[in-house]
Design a protein around this motif. Structure first.
Motif, mmCIF file in Angstrom:
data_model
loop_
_atom_site.group_PDB
_atom_site.id
_atom_site.type_symbol
_atom_site.label_atom_id
_atom_site.label_comp_id
_atom_site.label_asym_id
_atom_site.label_seq_id
_atom_site.Cartn_x
_atom_site.Cartn_y
_atom_site.Cartn_z
ATOM 1 N N PHE A 270 0.874 -1.184 0.000
ATOM 2 C CA PHE A 270 0.000 0.000 0.000
ATOM 3 C C PHE A 270 0.901 1.220 0.000
ATOM 4 N N ALA A 271 0.626 2.153 -0.912
ATOM 5 C CA ALA A 271 1.402 3.391 -0.963
ATOM 6 C C ALA A 271 0.469 4.550 -1.262
ATOM 7 N N THR A 272 0.695 5.669 -0.611
ATOM 8 C CA THR A 272 -0.106 6.855 -0.893
ATOM 9 C C THR A 272 0.700 8.126 -0.636
ATOM 10 N N THR A 273 0.462 9.090 -1.512
ATOM 11 C CA THR A 273 0.937 10.459 -1.284
ATOM 12 C C THR A 273 -0.274 11.389 -1.157
ATOM 13 N N GLY A 274 -1.424 10.785 -0.908
ATOM 14 C CA GLY A 274 -2.672 11.539 -0.917
ATOM 15 C C GLY A 274 -3.041 12.190 0.391
ATOM 16 N N TRP A 275 -2.050 12.613 1.130
ATOM 17 C CA TRP A 275 -2.302 13.404 2.343
ATOM 18 C C TRP A 275 -1.096 14.303 2.558
ATOM 19 N N PRO A 276 -1.200 15.323 3.404
ATOM 20 C CA PRO A 276 -0.103 16.295 3.517
ATOM 21 C C PRO A 276 1.029 15.866 4.428
ATOM 22 N N GLY A 277 0.964 14.650 4.959
ATOM 23 C CA GLY A 277 2.051 14.162 5.797
ATOM 24 C C GLY A 277 3.101 13.437 4.978
ATOM 25 N N TYR A 278 3.919 12.637 5.649
ATOM 26 C CA TYR A 278 5.004 11.927 4.985
ATOM 27 C C TYR A 278 4.440 10.901 4.003
ATOM 28 N N PRO A 279 5.130 10.620 2.888
ATOM 29 C CA PRO A 279 4.663 9.569 1.979
ATOM 30 C C PRO A 279 4.608 8.225 2.710
ATOM 31 N N VAL A 280 3.501 7.527 2.554
ATOM 32 C CA VAL A 280 3.300 6.256 3.254
ATOM 33 C C VAL A 280 3.490 5.095 2.280
#
Length: 517
Positions: A270-280
């Motif tokens: 699972f990977a997301t850059t869809g929030w303003p925090g660190y890339p997950v």
């Protein structure tokens, strides 16, 4: 705050709590725990755990030790299971997480294939095909990820499914996302026909997972077993799971999931850059996670190597062979199938007169009075499997054999024989009267479904409600000790007799109430 004084009191209380637990060393509990019998392995694991106690394994770019340890464990597992360079893997928190991720991966691949064929995957519920003896983790995975688990019955005598049953289901495989096979199955300790069925799956273009969570780190060195019959050498096997916290002798929280091919394995992530925090980016279901079990597994695999595991496996194999001889010599008992690996399932021998039979649940309860804990497994109705009228699987007692067992064989063998002599001829528990009294207590009949209050009322009616906590017990160890009776045969017979829609909420309520404040 007097931290030293307070912490000392807390640790004393922890010791008191642990005193109520089943023993984790010495081989007296023949399930759940995997005792190598070597104190230095425990000490090594404890030192490794302490060294990484503050580490967050979420981010191997920040804690590079995590990447090194995981890479070397996966490399060790790839060699053990004969994977080529295309096989990659992940260390997970346990067998259930490995199985969940295998199913999630297969679902994503099935969805992509369906889209390529112009099929709307949202209109179809994909299937998992497995034997009825498949681990419960796949029931959980099907529920979590929206698949349908279709079960093939196993033979009550051998514990094995028929290849023809898998072939029939794979003849029309457009909605099949995954075939699962066990090495071995936990309930019966026998290996599914992996070579034959994985070839069928490959011909149909279907993912095939080998669940070696139980036997993975013992079967590669098991006498007389050809690895080419079950591991990553088989081209049809697309993934394999094996628990390090079983026969890898690691503290709980470590398993390996191998996948054939990088592109396949990446669908597990699972990977997301869809929030303003660190890339997950998560390779597993967990985000933040301890590195403790990972470090312990790394230290143990680095120290033992394949030769060390082979030596420990040889001890398991000798002990298992001896126990099989002992149990087969007990009048009234029967070993299910021909176990391959360190697990034995034992049931009543229906070929002898009733007065000579030994009910496996009474036998297990009686063995407990002699200081040995066997695991009770309820009878199972296979009527709901893909083949109508699948045969009933009788109640069994399960024994997990570990290296320490070999040193305890004389007293364990004597206890098993004595316990059988003491309960021979005692029939399986008749729960008819109990069901009747429960129905009467609930207004005349058993409900089709249970809410929490009704489930608790039923538990109270059969003396299983965890009530010590409600009584305000001062000692938490005493509070938890009386939740289950000394004899589990009546409770397991009740589980057998109740429909799942009633039995499962009842069991849920039992466990949930144990931990309610």
């Amino acid at each position: 705050m007097e931290f030293e004084q307070e912490s000392g009191a807390v640790l004393e209380r922890l010791d008191a709590l642990r005193a109520a637990d089943a023993p984790t060393h010495g081989g007296r509990v023949l399930s759940y725990v995997y005792d190598s019998g070597i104190a230095e392995i425990d000490a090594l694991a404890a030192a490794a755990v302490r060294a990484v106690q503050p580490v967050n394994a979420l981010d191997p770019t920040t804690f590079s030790s995590v990447a090194v340890m995981e890479r070397e464990i996966v490399g060790f597992a790839r060699a053990v299971f004969h994977g080529d360079d295309a096989v990659v893997g992940t260390v997970t928190s346990g067998g259930t997480e490995s199985c969940l991720l295998a199913v999630k991966t297969a679902r994503e691949i099935w969805r992509a294939d369906a889209a390529a064929r112009g099929v709307d995957h949202r209109a179809t519920v994909p299937r998992i095909i497995a034997a009825s003896s498949v681990h419960a983790a796949f029931h959980k995975a099907a529920e979590y990820f929206g698949l349908r688990l279709e079960l093939v019955p196993v033979d009550p005598a051998s514990g094995l499914p028929a290849v023809a049953d898998f072939a029939a289901l794979l003849a029309d495989a457009d909605d099949v996302a995954l075939v699962v096979l066990s090495a071995p199955s936990y309930p019966h300790g026998v290996i599914d026909p992996i070579a034959e069925v994985s070839a069928l799956a490959a011909a149909a273009g279907i993912s095939c997972h080998v669940d070696a969570c139980f036997g993975g780190f013992v079967l590669p060195w098991w006498p007389g077993l050809d690895a080419a019959s079950w591991d990553m050498q088989l081209p049809g096997v697309t993934s394999l799971s094996a628990d390090l916290h079983k026969y890898g002798y690691t503290p709980k929280g470590a398993s390996v999931l191998l996948q054939r091919g990088r592109d396949r394995q990446r669908k597990q992530y699972f990977a997301t850059t869809g929030w303003p925090g660190y890339p997950v980016v998560n390779s597993t279901l967990l985000g933040s996670k301890s590195a403790a079990a990972l470090a312990a597994a790394w230290a143990i695999t680095q120290t033992l190597g394949q030769s060390g595991f082979a030596e420990l496996t040889a001890s398991c194999a000798r002990a298992t062979a001896t126990l099989l001889d002992v149990i087969r010599g007990i009048d009234g008992l029967r070993v299910v199938g021909e176990p391959t690996g360190p697990a034995i399932a034992v049931t009543a021998d229906e070929t002898v007169p009733a007065e000579r039979r030994v009910d496996p649940h009474h036998w297990a309860d009686q063995a407990r009075t002699h200081g040995w804990q066997l695991q009770l497994q309820p009878g199972f109705d296979q009527a709901g499997t893909t083949r109508p009228g699948g045969a009933w699987l009788p109640a069994t007692a399960h024994l997990t054999v570990t290296p320490v067992t070999e040193s305890r064989l004389p007293e364990l063998s004597a206890a098993l024989v004595t316990a059988a002599d003491e309960v021979r001829g005692v029939p399986h528990v008749d729960v008819g009267p109990l069901l009747g009294s429960l129905g009467a207590a609930l207004g005349g009949s058993l409900p089709e479904t249970l809410d929490a209050a009704t489930a608790y009322a039923m538990l109270s009616g059969i003396g299983l409600a965890p009530g010590a906590q409600d009584a305000g017990a001062a000692d938490a160890a005493d509070a938890g000790a009386g939740a289950l009776p000394d004899r589990l045969a009546p409770f397991l017979a009740l589980v057998e007799a109740l429909p799942p829609a009633v039995a499962e909420p009842l069991l849920t309520e039992l466990i949930a109430r144990l931990v309610e404040p």
